[in-house]
Design a protein around this motif. Sequence first.
Motif, PDB file in Angstrom:
ATOM      1  N   GLY A  93       0.792  -1.225   0.000  1.00 38.02           N
ATOM      2  CA  GLY A  93       0.000   0.000   0.000  1.00 38.02           C
ATOM      3  C   GLY A  93       0.822   1.271   0.000  1.00 38.02           C
ATOM      4  N   MET A  94       2.116   1.161   0.360  1.00 37.58           N
ATOM      5  CA  MET A  94       2.990   2.340   0.406  1.00 37.58           C
ATOM      6  C   MET A  94       3.813   2.509  -0.872  1.00 37.58           C
ATOM      7  SD  MET A  94       2.509   4.097   3.105  1.00 37.58           S
ATOM      8  CE  MET A  94       3.963   5.134   3.075  1.00 37.58           C
ATOM      9  N   ARG A  95       3.511   1.716  -1.882  1.00 39.58           N
ATOM     10  CA  ARG A  95       4.279   1.814  -3.123  1.00 39.58           C
ATOM     11  C   ARG A  95       4.147   3.220  -3.720  1.00 39.58           C
ATOM     12  NH1 ARG A  95       5.004  -2.824  -7.634  1.00 39.58           N
ATOM     13  NH2 ARG A  95       6.726  -1.819  -8.731  1.00 39.58           N
ATOM     14  N   PHE A 106       3.886   9.693   8.597  1.00 45.02           N
ATOM     15  CA  PHE A 106       4.239   8.385   8.036  1.00 45.02           C
ATOM     16  C   PHE A 106       3.369   7.292   8.658  1.00 45.02           C
ATOM     17  CE2 PHE A 106       7.120   4.571   8.077  1.00 45.02           C
ATOM     18  CZ  PHE A 106       7.020   4.302   6.716  1.00 45.02           C
ATOM     19  N   LYS A 107       3.193   7.336   9.969  1.00 43.91           N
ATOM     20  CA  LYS A 107       2.323   6.360  10.632  1.00 43.91           C
ATOM     21  C   LYS A 107       0.892   6.458  10.093  1.00 43.91           C
ATOM     22  CE  LYS A 107       4.632   6.110  15.156  1.00 43.91           C
ATOM     23  NZ  LYS A 107       4.467   6.332  16.610  1.00 43.91           N
ATOM     24  N   ARG A 108       0.448   7.710   9.893  1.00 38.67           N
ATOM     25  CA  ARG A 108      -0.909   7.916   9.369  1.00 38.67           C
ATOM     26  C   ARG A 108      -1.052   7.284   7.983  1.00 38.67           C
ATOM     27  NH1 ARG A 108      -1.353  13.515   7.116  1.00 38.67           N
ATOM     28  NH2 ARG A 108      -0.278  12.320   5.486  1.00 38.67           N
ATOM     29  N   ASP A 109      -0.024   7.456   7.135  1.00 38.97           N
ATOM     30  CA  ASP A 109      -0.081   6.904   5.779  1.00 38.97           C
ATOM     31  C   ASP A 109      -0.062   5.384   5.790  1.00 38.97           C
ATOM     32  OD1 ASP A 109      -0.319   9.359   4.676  1.00 38.97           O
ATOM     33  OD2 ASP A 109       1.709   9.472   3.857  1.00 38.97           O
ATOM     34  N   ILE A 110       0.717   4.801   6.699  1.00 38.97           N
ATOM     35  CA  ILE A 110       0.712   3.346   6.820  1.00 38.97           C
ATOM     36  C   ILE A 110      -0.686   2.854   7.176  1.00 38.97           C
ATOM     37  CG2 ILE A 110       1.546   1.392   8.195  1.00 38.97           C
ATOM     38  CD1 ILE A 110       4.226   2.807   8.433  1.00 38.97           C
ATOM     39  N   SER A 111      -1.290   3.523   8.137  1.00 40.51           N
ATOM     40  CA  SER A 111      -2.638   3.140   8.566  1.00 40.51           C
ATOM     41  C   SER A 111      -3.657   3.344   7.446  1.00 40.51           C
ATOM     42  CB  SER A 111      -3.028   3.972   9.795  1.00 40.51           C
ATOM     43  OG  SER A 111      -4.354   3.694  10.191  1.00 40.51           O
ATOM     44  N   LYS A 112      -3.459   4.394   6.646  1.00 44.90           N
ATOM     45  CA  LYS A 112      -4.422   4.753   5.616  1.00 44.90           C
ATOM     46  C   LYS A 112      -4.295   3.898   4.360  1.00 44.90           C
ATOM     47  CE  LYS A 112      -5.922   8.774   2.883  1.00 44.90           C
ATOM     48  NZ  LYS A 112      -5.690  10.236   2.624  1.00 44.90           N
ATOM     49  N   PHE A 113      -3.056   3.614   3.956  1.00 42.57           N
ATOM     50  CA  PHE A 113      -2.853   3.011   2.636  1.00 42.57           C
ATOM     51  C   PHE A 113      -2.520   1.521   2.655  1.00 42.57           C
ATOM     52  CE2 PHE A 113      -1.721   7.552   1.862  1.00 42.57           C
ATOM     53  CZ  PHE A 113      -2.762   7.836   0.980  1.00 42.57           C
ATOM     54  N   THR A 114      -1.986   1.012   3.759  1.00 42.59           N
ATOM     55  CA  THR A 114      -1.727  -0.429   3.803  1.00 42.59           C
ATOM     56  C   THR A 114      -2.995  -1.126   4.268  1.00 42.59           C
ATOM     57  OG1 THR A 114      -0.868  -0.399   6.075  1.00 42.59           O
ATOM     58  CG2 THR A 114       0.711  -0.067   4.289  1.00 42.59           C
TER      59      THR A 114
END
Length: 621
Positions: free
Chosen positions: A226-228, A474-482
């Motif tokens: 999801g972080m690609r 960064f933590k927010r993006d991990i939670s959002k996109f992965t």
Amino acid sequence: MSNMLQENLETLRKYRVDLYEKVATFMEKQNTSDISIVLAANGTLNLFINSEGEQSLYMYSKYNPEHECQRWSESSEPIQQDSYIIMYGLGLGYHFNAYITQNRGHQIYIYEPELSIFVESLKVISLQSVIEHSNFRYLAVGEDPMEQEQLFFLFHIYASESKHIVAIPFYMKKNIAQYEQFTEKLRIGLSNHLSSEQYAKSLGKFTLYNTLRNFTSIINTPSLAGMRDRLKGKQAVIIGAGPSLENEIDLLKSIQDQVFLIAAGSSIQSLLSHGIEPHLIVSMDAGKFNYNIFKQNDLNHIPLLIIPQIHYEILKERTENVIHSFFSHDPFIKYCFDLNDDDPLFVGTHSVTGTAIQAAIYMGCDKIILVGQDLSFPNKLLYAEGTNHLTADALKNDQLQITEAVVNVKGGFNHTSAKMKITLNDIENLIALYPDTSFINTTINGARIQGTTWLPLSEVASLIGNIGYNKEEFKRDISKFTYAYSEEYKTQVRDNCQLLLQQLVEIEKQVIKVEALLSKLPELSRTNQNKCMKFIRDIETQWGQVVHSSLFKSIISEWMKSELYAYDRQVDSIAKEVNLIPKSNLMDEIVGTFITKLKKELPIIMREIRIQIDKIDLREL
């Protein structure tokens, strides 16, 4: 086509069908008119190479090729008997014949670098006389990396400690750079195989054991997919635990909120001890020492990217802020997880830095800044201050391995070990795969890394600016996109595990049948030789079906890599033995011993898979 060429091609087909097919394809597509067979003054054959734009060359003396090769052999530097030799170049075989006459105790591996020359030589030499010679061991032809790798592997497996390379003078004259590249590839190849063998003895099996034990943890955590490209245009600072990290700590601390920081493995200890928290930790090591890092430090709040081979106790105790990627060579992952090109599937390297580099590029970073990546031991220092995951005995052993040197960023030399040289080569090869990514090496006293630009971190820091991407974002993006795996995907993984288990059960049945036949050989070789020969043929067929199966080549060969190294070194003696009684005894002893070990390991693999099948229950997930 001449009779000699036809005979040689048939000989080659029987000897190595893969090389035969390569030669046949070359003959169909290539024109070798710049190479021709000519006569020397004494009437013997010679090779003439008329290279456009280069000096035309005769391979041998224009007057008496055989005499020239005899003199070369007699004047060559003496090498002890019972040595193993890679002869660089075959040509028309004159050097081979002269050399084995002079050195009857040497075992010869022939490497002919020029496929075009080899094809031309097949028109006039007797390939059978070369292959059937008692001193001949193996023939490799051409610069294909897989061809060279197979040669290096066999040379590692079968050659004794006395290994040497002997070059035909013609090739030294024609292309010395090509020869030097080959010798360097050979050195690295042998070091890699030695390292792989040593790793297999210590942690190899445990790496796969961890992968199995981590299945349910992996399937219950999101992948990096999801972080690609989510960090496209950003720069990543990848921090290692090399001694030079101490020189950069204060500067790193001052810019830690400006750049994307990745802690590679054990460097997290030094960073935390100086009040620095990275955006991401990357960890993959299978050993207990890696577990100690997580046990001794409070790391749960920092996102962690893992590879399935990581020590299983780490994931037993940590369930939050974990994402994963995969190694492309992991056999259990290949069999049980349905992966595609979009999944974070990375090349396995000897260092976690290689994994961190690939993760950063996968997420879109176009500039990689390496900090604390000494990839050597300046002043014989191993790690930065604050790195304390290894025992005193382990550190002492690492010190004892520092026996080599490598060029550093200042043009001098650093102390290093064979293992660290392999790690450096790994990183350099990895960097070469990403020509569109900029790599900067900031280590003050570290090794020179090909493919990087050296700049001090102080200068790099002044050019970075602020990426405007803090740790919470960064933590927010991990939670959002992965994302978690679907129930359908988990069911497919479980079904794949079940299929793998069934295939292993079938392998076990085949192995038991072979063992039963083997047990009868010693007696039959003395009482009924005809029946004994039939049993040997049956064993070769049935055992061949086992060892050539895709399951054996991938999973079993990885799980039992250490045992296979020992087996491979012995099994050649069976084929060489012509007397039925000792041949039967050897087969019973060598194949039988390996089967005994295999029968011990198969239930362990199957037990671990059953555990995962039981755990991957949709009602529990």
